[in-house]
Design an enzyme around this catalytic site. Structure first.
Site: not given
Length: 641
Positions: A174, A179
């Site tokens: 990933e 974020e």
């Protein structure tokens, strides 16, 4: 508008990009009043850097339309099952309230609902899967982030298919470009996840940066992904680099196609650590553009090989390679997916003696110093008069030598192998054949998996001289027993080789006293049990007076602690095959010893010792067994209630 588009396409990490991106919205509005003349003047005023860049724009969405996101570029992930993170929202599809384009931006909106499909919040998760998938590239997204306790926006990437390990997360990786959690206002994170490093094991790898106006202004969030590393940027500032340590898929699964995801989650294991403030809704993430660039200064290569060749003759292949911005690091010659040879310096050429009759596919790959590569081929080669059975790498496997299990002969089912399932369910190598070849769980590379009793594999081998040989097989025995035998030209030369391993480990099993005759012959590996895996076979010639070698080369073995994860104590079990001094230690992630559990002479046998973690912080530790030059390491995870 053409001139304006060329201005927009200045690479996002160039010195002028930040200023241009911030003014682009105003320029677009001014054009309605002044026409394209102003755009032309702007282009003249700012040098076009794109021609000098090594990155070429290959995919983009500027969101200069109105309505739902472009279905030619975007899919939706839909549902409200928590998404593995205990998230609270329901992701919708084709719902303007949650995802829409207003002519300037993509708006992803999280909303508080009375109830929607059993959830109190809705949002959208846009994905480019099967519409935008890339291996390596520069992915840049200019966005303004939502704010408020309980929001969790992300711009990130996942693999489009599962190739490695368990076939899913975290083994296949990933890449989190951005974020942000609302309870840490304006703290922006970039992270990678893989088998070795991921947040569940407490070993995640990432960086963060305080961006004071992340929720008030637009910023460019970008990853530059190359074969050697992942560089993460906010605007033009690099905040984190993750390097390819060349240790295989466990730390670098980032050599397969990934796609982009953009979403706002609500709550969840991270975003909801301080609850959700319902007074903040609706909240929006505004995205000005998404741009994907790919590297265009790839090395170049051409190669020459004959189209036909007499059986038994030497095959000569030559290549010419160059790189536009540096030296060529190496040239790799291939037959199908198998490596024939690697040449590091010019002249790039190889000679394969004693080419066997068959039909082959040749290619050559040039690799530069940064890991970028370019492949020429395939080119067909026919040796001799037939295209049936043939050694996979053109020449027979040499004995003495190592035979990789996945390089069984060409010829197909019933000729070169028998596999009881018609497809390669391993997904790693030689995908057009039926043998289950998977990415190795032993070391980097491949192994034959999914083995069933009554299956077999054949290899064309060339025994150097008559004599007695020792064979070593690298096998994985998942708590049962591996049983097989080796036949040479139809004659059983080993008898049943059987090894039981209740610890479910990779082991090296040996058999001596194998009498072989000189010359080319067919070696068949016949499987007599189910469920084990094979990485390779190795042969060496020994004298007739050699002592019988032990069944396993490994002097010791270390099992995973039980329980694992554990809260206070865990039991560590290890076995010793040869008498000698053995140590068992526990170290932290920095390699600092926190406990010594054994440090003395051991006789062969199995041992068990308890590890008490009193006084240690929660996290990942490593049990480390040392016997002479041999070392085995297993992770253990300490959690606290």
């Amino acid at each position: 508008m053409t001139a304006l588009k060329s201005l927009k396409n200045i690479p996002d990490s160039s010195p002028t990009a930040g200023a241009l991106n911030k003014t682009y919205g105003r320029v677009r509005s001014l054009l309605f009043f002044t026409g394209c003349g102003l755009a032309a003047m702007l282009v003249l005023a700012v040098p076009d850097k794109s021609a000098a860049q090594a990155w070429q724009l290959v995919w983009q969405d500027e969101f200069d339309y109105v309505g739902l996101p472009d279905s030619a570029r975007w899919n939706y992930d839909v549902g409200g099952h928590g998404w593995g993170n205990a998230e609270l929202q329901y992701y919708t599809a084709n719902r303007l309230e949650n995802a829409r384009v207003d002519g300037d931006h993509l708006i992803i909106e999280a909303r508080k609902e009375a109830v929607f499909a059993g959830r109190d919040y809705t949002s959208a998760r846009l994905v480019s899967r099967n519409k935008g998938d890339w291996t390596y590239g520069r992915i840049a997204v200019r966005a303004r982030l939502p704010k408020g306790r309980g929001t969790w926006p992300a711009i990130w990437m996942l693999p489009t298919e599962g190739h490695y390990g368990n076939g899913s997360w975290p083994d296949n990786g990933e890449i989190d470009i951005m974020e942000h959690v609302g309870h840490q206002p304006n703290r922006v994170h970039s992270t990678v996840h893989n088998k070795r490093y991921n947040h569940l094991s407490g070993s995640g790898r990432g960086g963060s940066r305080l961006v004071p106006d992340a929720t008030e202004a637009f910023h460019v969030y970008m990853v530059e992904w190359t074969p050697r590393r992942l560089d993460f940027f906010i605007d033009n500032d690099r905040i984190f680099t993750y390097y390819n340590d060349t240790q295989g898929w466990r730390t670098w699964p980032y050599d397969k196609p990934f796609h982009l995801l953009m979403n706002i989650a609500i709550g969840g294991a991270w975003g909801g650590q301080q609850g959700v403030d319902d007074s903040i809704f609706p909240q929006q993430m505004l995205i000005d553009y998404v741009r994907v660039y790919q590297y265009r200064h790839l090395p170049q290569i051409s190669f020459e090989a004959p189209a036909t060749l007499e059986a038994g003759a030497d095959l000569h292949i030559t290549a010419t390679a160059s790189d536009p911005d540096g030296p060529v690091g190496r040239v790799v010659f291939m037959q199908g997916g198998g490596k024939l040879a690697t040449v590091s310096d010019a002249p790039y050429e190889i000679t394969i003696p004693n080419a066997q009759a068959g039909c082959y596919e040749l290619s050559a790959t040039a690799v530069d110093g940064e890991g970028w590569s370019f492949t020429e081929g395939p080119q067909s080669l026919q040796v001799g008069d037939s295209c049936g059975r043939a050694p996979y790498l053109i020449a027979p496997h040499a004995i003495p030598g190592i035979i990789e299990s996945e390089n069984y002969d060409l010829g197909g089912a019933g000729v070169a192998y028998v596999d009881l399932t018609p497809q390669n369910s391993g997904g790693g190598y030689r995908l057009d054949e039926g043998v289950d070849v998977d990415y190795s769980t032993d070391r980097d590379g491949f192994d034959v998996a999914g083995i069933s009793r009554r299956e077999w594999l054949e290899y064309t081998v060339d025994v150097e001289e008559d004599g007695e040989y020792a064979m070593e097989a690298r096998v994985y025995v998942p708590g049962t027993r591996a049983v097989f035998r080796l036949e040479f030209d139809g004659v059983d030369k080993t008898g049943r080789i059987s090894y039981a391993n209740p610890a479910a480990l990779w082991v090296s099993v040996r058999r001596t006293g194998i009498h072989l005759t000189k010359g080319i012959q067919r070696m068949r590996m016949v499987m007599e049990s189910t469920g084990f895996r094979v990485n390779w076979l190795s042969f060496r010639r020994i004298s007739t007076t050699s002592a019988e070698l032990p069944e396993t080369l490994e002097p010791a073995a270390l099992q995973v602690g039980y329980p694992n994860p554990f809260t206070d104590t865990t039991q560590l079990t290890y076995s010793v095959a040869r008498s000698g001094h053995v140590t068992l230690e526990v170290v932290d992630v920095l390699g600092r010893r926190v406990a010594t559990l054994a440090n003395h002479h051991h006789e062969p046998g199995q041992y068990s010792v308890s590890f008490d973690a009193d006084g240690l912080a929660a996290g990942v530790y490593w049990s480390q067994l040392t016997a002479g030059q041999f070392r085995a390491v297993q992770p253990i995870t300490l959690v606290r209630r």
